[in-house]
Motif scaffolding. Structure first.
Motif, PDB file in Angstrom:
ATOM      1  N   VAL A  53      -1.620  -7.956  -1.298  1.00 12.52           N
ATOM      2  CA  VAL A  53      -2.928  -8.162  -2.711  1.00 12.52           C
ATOM      3  C   VAL A  53      -4.038  -8.969  -1.950  1.00 12.52           C
ATOM      4  CG1 VAL A  53      -3.173  -8.905  -4.818  1.00 12.52           C
ATOM      5  CG2 VAL A  53      -1.016  -7.843  -4.268  1.00 12.52           C
ATOM      6  N   ASP A  54      -3.757  -9.893  -1.219  1.00 10.98           N
ATOM      7  CA  ASP A  54      -4.902 -10.781  -0.954  1.00 10.98           C
ATOM      8  C   ASP A  54      -4.969 -10.606   0.554  1.00 10.98           C
ATOM      9  OD1 ASP A  54      -5.212 -11.812  -3.328  1.00 10.98           O
ATOM     10  OD2 ASP A  54      -3.661 -13.603  -2.844  1.00 10.98           O
ATOM     11  N   ARG A  55      -5.904  -9.443   0.851  1.00 11.73           N
ATOM     12  CA  ARG A  55      -6.110  -9.190   2.483  1.00 11.73           C
ATOM     13  C   ARG A  55      -7.401  -9.823   2.934  1.00 11.73           C
ATOM     14  NH1 ARG A  55      -4.686  -2.862   3.012  1.00 11.73           N
ATOM     15  NH2 ARG A  55      -6.263  -3.059   4.165  1.00 11.73           N
ATOM     16  N   PRO A  56      -7.560  -9.855   4.067  1.00  7.29           N
ATOM     17  CA  PRO A  56      -8.893 -10.546   4.521  1.00  7.29           C
ATOM     18  C   PRO A  56     -10.150  -9.625   4.488  1.00  7.29           C
ATOM     19  CG  PRO A  56      -7.381  -9.950   6.217  1.00  7.29           C
ATOM     20  CD  PRO A  56      -6.613 -10.072   5.254  1.00  7.29           C
ATOM     21  N   TYR A  93      11.893  -4.986   0.725  1.00 11.08           N
ATOM     22  CA  TYR A  93      11.799  -4.498   2.095  1.00 11.08           C
ATOM     23  C   TYR A  93      10.560  -5.616   2.732  1.00 11.08           C
ATOM     24  CZ  TYR A  93      13.402   0.143   0.834  1.00 11.08           C
ATOM     25  OH  TYR A  93      14.279   1.001   0.467  1.00 11.08           O
ATOM     26  N   ILE A  94       9.875  -6.281   2.210  1.00  5.50           N
ATOM     27  CA  ILE A  94       8.982  -6.909   2.814  1.00  5.50           C
ATOM     28  C   ILE A  94       8.984  -8.435   2.291  1.00  5.50           C
ATOM     29  CG2 ILE A  94       7.454  -5.213   3.290  1.00  5.50           C
ATOM     30  CD1 ILE A  94       5.550  -6.017   0.948  1.00  5.50           C
ATOM     31  N   GLY A  95      10.093  -8.929   1.282  1.00  5.30           N
ATOM     32  CA  GLY A  95      10.054 -10.171   0.797  1.00  5.30           C
ATOM     33  C   GLY A  95       8.939 -10.755   0.224  1.00  5.30           C
ATOM     34  N   GLU A  96       8.599 -11.873   0.510  1.00  7.73           N
ATOM     35  CA  GLU A  96       7.475 -12.710   0.038  1.00  7.73           C
ATOM     36  C   GLU A  96       6.119 -12.321   0.469  1.00  7.73           C
ATOM     37  OE1 GLU A  96       9.346 -14.740   3.311  1.00  7.73           O
ATOM     38  OE2 GLU A  96      10.062 -14.335   1.391  1.00  7.73           O
ATOM     39  N   ASN A  97       6.241 -11.250   1.443  1.00  6.29           N
ATOM     40  CA  ASN A  97       4.943 -10.619   2.177  1.00  6.29           C
ATOM     41  C   ASN A  97       4.155  -9.935   1.146  1.00  6.29           C
ATOM     42  OD1 ASN A  97       5.306 -12.041   4.337  1.00  6.29           O
ATOM     43  ND2 ASN A  97       6.433 -10.263   5.480  1.00  6.29           N
ATOM     44  N   ILE A  98       4.501  -9.686  -0.098  1.00 12.61           N
ATOM     45  CA  ILE A  98       3.908  -8.912  -1.007  1.00 12.61           C
ATOM     46  C   ILE A  98       2.678  -9.448  -1.242  1.00 12.61           C
ATOM     47  CG2 ILE A  98       3.869  -8.090  -3.493  1.00 12.61           C
ATOM     48  CD1 ILE A  98       6.881  -7.986  -3.343  1.00 12.61           C
ATOM     49  N   THR A 132      -9.802  -7.730  -1.987  1.00 10.14           N
ATOM     50  CA  THR A 132      -8.756  -7.698  -2.808  1.00 10.14           C
ATOM     51  C   THR A 132      -8.392  -6.421  -3.320  1.00 10.14           C
ATOM     52  OG1 THR A 132      -9.716  -9.652  -3.623  1.00 10.14           O
ATOM     53  CG2 THR A 132      -8.070  -8.847  -5.174  1.00 10.14           C
ATOM     54  N   TYR A 133      -6.946  -5.987  -3.186  1.00 16.11           N
ATOM     55  CA  TYR A 133      -6.131  -4.865  -3.336  1.00 16.11           C
ATOM     56  C   TYR A 133      -5.667  -5.143  -4.631  1.00 16.11           C
ATOM     57  CZ  TYR A 133      -7.816  -2.864   0.814  1.00 16.11           C
ATOM     58  OH  TYR A 133      -8.700  -2.225   1.956  1.00 16.11           O
ATOM     59  N   CYS A 134      -5.314  -3.833  -5.286  1.00 20.88           N
ATOM     60  CA  CYS A 134      -4.406  -3.708  -6.460  1.00 20.88           C
ATOM     61  C   CYS A 134      -3.645  -2.549  -6.614  1.00 20.88           C
ATOM     62  CB  CYS A 134      -5.536  -3.952  -7.674  1.00 20.88           C
ATOM     63  SG  CYS A 134      -6.662  -2.594  -7.884  1.00 20.88           S
ATOM     64  N   PHE A 135      -2.741  -2.544  -7.564  1.00 20.08           N
ATOM     65  CA  PHE A 135      -1.899  -1.250  -7.721  1.00 20.08           C
ATOM     66  C   PHE A 135      -2.378  -1.010  -9.234  1.00 20.08           C
ATOM     67  CE2 PHE A 135       0.929  -3.973  -5.263  1.00 20.08           C
ATOM     68  CZ  PHE A 135       1.379  -3.032  -4.279  1.00 20.08           C
ATOM     69  N   ARG A 136      -2.371   0.430  -9.347  1.00 17.74           N
ATOM     70  CA  ARG A 136      -2.760   1.047 -10.360  1.00 17.74           C
ATOM     71  C   ARG A 136      -1.782   2.209 -10.680  1.00 17.74           C
ATOM     72  NH1 ARG A 136      -5.029  -2.885 -11.496  1.00 17.74           N
ATOM     73  NH2 ARG A 136      -6.941  -3.065 -12.013  1.00 17.74           N
ATOM     74  N   LEU A 137      -1.480   2.609 -12.029  1.00 15.38           N
ATOM     75  CA  LEU A 137      -0.790   4.048 -12.279  1.00 15.38           C
ATOM     76  C   LEU A 137      -1.699   4.950 -12.821  1.00 15.38           C
ATOM     77  CD1 LEU A 137       2.344   4.455 -12.820  1.00 15.38           C
ATOM     78  CD2 LEU A 137       1.743   3.842 -15.268  1.00 15.38           C
ATOM     79  N   HIS A 138      -1.290   6.228 -11.952  1.00 14.65           N
ATOM     80  CA  HIS A 138      -1.977   7.445 -12.646  1.00 14.65           C
ATOM     81  C   HIS A 138      -0.985   8.707 -12.420  1.00 14.65           C
ATOM     82  CE1 HIS A 138      -5.200  10.198 -12.952  1.00 14.65           C
ATOM     83  NE2 HIS A 138      -5.065  10.873 -11.651  1.00 14.65           N
ATOM     84  N   ARG A 139      -0.949   9.078 -13.678  1.00  9.24           N
ATOM     85  CA  ARG A 139       0.152  10.172 -13.628  1.00  9.24           C
ATOM     86  C   ARG A 139       1.665   9.776 -13.077  1.00  9.24           C
ATOM     87  NH1 ARG A 139      -3.742  15.049 -11.368  1.00  9.24           N
ATOM     88  NH2 ARG A 139      -5.138  14.865 -13.006  1.00  9.24           N
ATOM     89  N   ASP A 140       2.158   8.702 -13.612  1.00  9.61           N
ATOM     90  CA  ASP A 140       3.449   8.326 -12.977  1.00  9.61           C
ATOM     91  C   ASP A 140       3.534   8.012 -11.760  1.00  9.61           C
ATOM     92  OD1 ASP A 140       4.456   8.545 -15.880  1.00  9.61           O
ATOM     93  OD2 ASP A 140       5.238  10.581 -15.466  1.00  9.61           O
ATOM     94  N   ARG A 141       2.391   7.615 -11.065  1.00  9.84           N
ATOM     95  CA  ARG A 141       2.585   7.446  -9.782  1.00  9.84           C
ATOM     96  C   ARG A 141       1.760   5.959  -9.420  1.00  9.84           C
ATOM     97  NH1 ARG A 141       4.461  12.010  -8.765  1.00  9.84           N
ATOM     98  NH2 ARG A 141       4.222  13.473  -7.098  1.00  9.84           N
TER      99      ARG A 141
END
Length: 180
Positions: free
Chosen positions: A28-31, A19-24, A34-43
């Motif tokens: 993560v690195d926003r002004p 959907y967003i290509g290399e814009n991933i 820093t943001y991250c992805f975490r898993l909690h209860r399969d979500r």
């Protein structure tokens, strides 16, 4: 709540890449931090490092949603993107489809986009490419997969499907108990 494994991260990034290509990288690195992805209860949740530290003090049983839910892993370990990720996908979308006002309601009820309801499509959209669906007023309605390329859309039958439905904002009403 735990960090994603390498296989889980690959599955999430492959889906987001459609959907967003290399814009991933911009997710993560926003002004603003820093943001991250975490898993909690399969979500899979998307949250700031600051919020991650605060959520660590909450017991797992009491923690409902530590951030914005991007999707979930199915029992067969496939990642399914959720409509709650739309606000983050829409600004960075590479390929977009605009739907005519008469077809908006049909899409919001969970139907595919037909050629007769297609307003505009981004140039050079490939077949089976992830697209974000907008209204003609540039309001993001959902996302899907292009059933036809841009060139094929020009000469196809008006009742042919041009975008396969994946998720839409109507799910907030239709499936509100399963979104959290």
């Amino acid at each position: 709540m735990r960090p994603l494994t390498e296989a889980e991260t690959r599955a999430v990034f492959e889906k987001l890449g459609k959907y967003i290509g290399e814009n991933i990288q911009l997710l993560v690195d926003r002004p603003d931090g820093t943001y991250c992805f975490r898993l909690h209860r399969d979500r899979v949740f998307y949250l700031s490092e600051k919020l991650l530290k605060l959520a660590a003090s909450v017991p797992r049983d009491s923690l409902v949603a530590p951030g914005s839910c991007f999707g979930k892993f199915t029992k067969s370990h496939k990642f399914r993107l959720s409509v709650t990720a739309l606000d983050f996908l829409a600004p960075y979308a590479k390929y977009k489809v605009w739907v005519k006002p008469g077809s908006e309601q049909s899409f919001l009820y969970g139907n595919h986009v037909l050629k007769s309801g297609l307003g505009r499509i981004t140039e050079n959209t490939a077949q089976y490419q992830g697209v974000v669906v907008y209204s003609m007023a540039d309001v993001p309605l959902g996302f899907g997969v292009a059933a036809k390329s841009t060139q094929e859309c020009r000469k196809v039958d008006p009742l042919a499907i041009v975008v396969f439905h994946q998720a839409d904002v109507g799910e907030y009403v239709r499936n509100e108990e399963t979104l959290t």
